[in-house]
Design a protein around this motif. Structure first.
Motif, short mmCIF file in Angstrom:
data_model
loop_
_atom_site.label_atom_id
_atom_site.label_comp_id
_atom_site.label_asym_id
_atom_site.label_seq_id
_atom_site.Cartn_x
_atom_site.Cartn_y
_atom_site.Cartn_z
N CYS A 45 -1.18 2.29 -3.54
CA CYS A 45 -1.23 3.55 -4.29
C CYS A 45 -0.87 3.27 -5.76
CB CYS A 45 -0.27 4.57 -3.68
SG CYS A 45 1.47 4.13 -3.93
N HIS B 263 2.82 2.17 -6.38
CA HIS B 263 3.15 0.82 -5.95
C HIS B 263 2.42 -0.24 -6.77
CE1 HIS B 263 5.03 2.56 -2.14
NE2 HIS B 263 5.97 2.00 -2.87
N CYS C 237 -2.04 3.37 1.46
CA CYS C 237 -1.28 2.34 0.74
C CYS C 237 -0.46 1.57 1.76
CB CYS C 237 -0.36 2.99 -0.30
SG CYS C 237 0.86 1.83 -0.99
N LEU D 107 2.05 -0.34 1.34
CA LEU D 107 3.50 -0.28 1.11
C LEU D 107 4.06 1.08 1.49
CD1 LEU D 107 3.85 -2.36 -2.18
CD2 LEU D 107 4.43 -3.03 0.15
N CYS D 108 3.32 2.15 1.21
CA CYS D 108 3.76 3.49 1.65
C CYS D 108 3.86 3.52 3.18
CB CYS D 108 2.80 4.57 1.18
SG CYS D 108 2.95 4.97 -0.58
#
Ligand SMILES: [Zn+2]
Ligand SMILES: [Zn+2]
Length: 253
Positions: free
Chosen positions: A59, A62, A129, A131-132
């Motif tokens: 995203c 990030h 995303c 990481l999300c």
């Protein structure tokens, strides 16, 4: 409890001891920093992690955090890999929307009609995303660990009750989770959540009010009290950690 969960109990305890406006936020931010660093470390070369990046991408928030790490080559390799995965998918998604595909579009009129066509497939290519996703998975586990500690560690329950409680979004999350507690433990937990939040909001109202009054020249020499970082802490309480110094940073991770 699994080993991984036992490590979590230690982390949740550490976060509570920080005394911030929300231990779950403090822990989430620490986890996020670790994930960012890992993404540009070993994960750049690990095929598993690479594939997850290819599937979901990053995203904007990030991407910014990765960019701040100043590992341009690692960041570029991940982004290139994602771009190469995305290329054929973008083509297919635009086809699905009926846009710019000579087989489907017939002249100018067809193209204009197509502007209203569903672009769900295209939107979904920018909605994920990696990481999300990972951060949310770990946050959910940390939240469950807090409930576990509340239930099984009286010392933790007492420390939590005496703390500043949680931020508004994490209070909402925990109220949802409280349903998992047996009835006898549920009500005291809900009361602790409510009192933690209500007490904090009242305290922050006073602290932030004094913060604004300090801008009046007549208050120039009056002591700040607890108000010096009231703006940051109030924003963090209302929306989850987003302002001020990094939480849990001085523990070597
Ligand atoms: Zn929080
Ligand atoms: Zn993200």
């Amino acid at each position: 409890m699994r080993m991984k969960d036992r490590l979590d109990t230690y982390a949740v305890w550490e976060a509570l001891k920080e005394g911030s406006e929300c231990p779950l936020c403090a822990l989430r931010r620490k986890t996020e920093r670790t994930l960012i660093a890992r993404s540009l470390g070993g994960a750049v070369m690990s095929p598993d992690d690479r594939q997850r990046v290819n599937r979901a991408g990053f995203c904007p928030a990030h991407h910014q955090q990765l960019y701040q790490q100043k590992n341009r080559l690692g960041h570029a390799l991940l982004t290139l890999s994602r771009l190469q995965t995305l290329l054929p998918q973008v083509d297919r998604a635009i086809d699905e929307a009926g846009y710019g595909n000579p087989r489907k579009g017939k002249g100018l009129f067809r193209r204009e009609e197509a502007a209203d066509a569903p672009t769900g497939a295209l939107h979904s290519l920018t909605a994920s995303c990696v990481l999300c996703q990972e951060l949310e998975a770990q946050s959910a586990r940390q939240a469950e660990t807090l409930v576990y500690l509340w239930q099984h560690d009286p010392e933790f329950a007492a420390a939590f009750t005496a703390s500043k409680g949680l931020c508004l979004p994490d209070t909402a999350r925990m109220i949802d989770l409280a349903g998992k507690l047996p009835a006898a433990a549920r009500q005291p937990f809900l009361s602790a959540l409510r009192q933690g939040l209500a007490g904090s909001l009242k305290r922050l109202e006073q602290e932030l009010d004094w913060y604004t009054q300090k801008f009046d020249y007549r208050n120039q020499d009056a002591p700040w009290g607890q108000s010096k970082d009231a703006l940051e802490r109030t924003a963090n309480k209302l929306r989850g950690w987003c302002l001020g110094p990094e939480p849990m940073e001085d523990d070597g991770k």
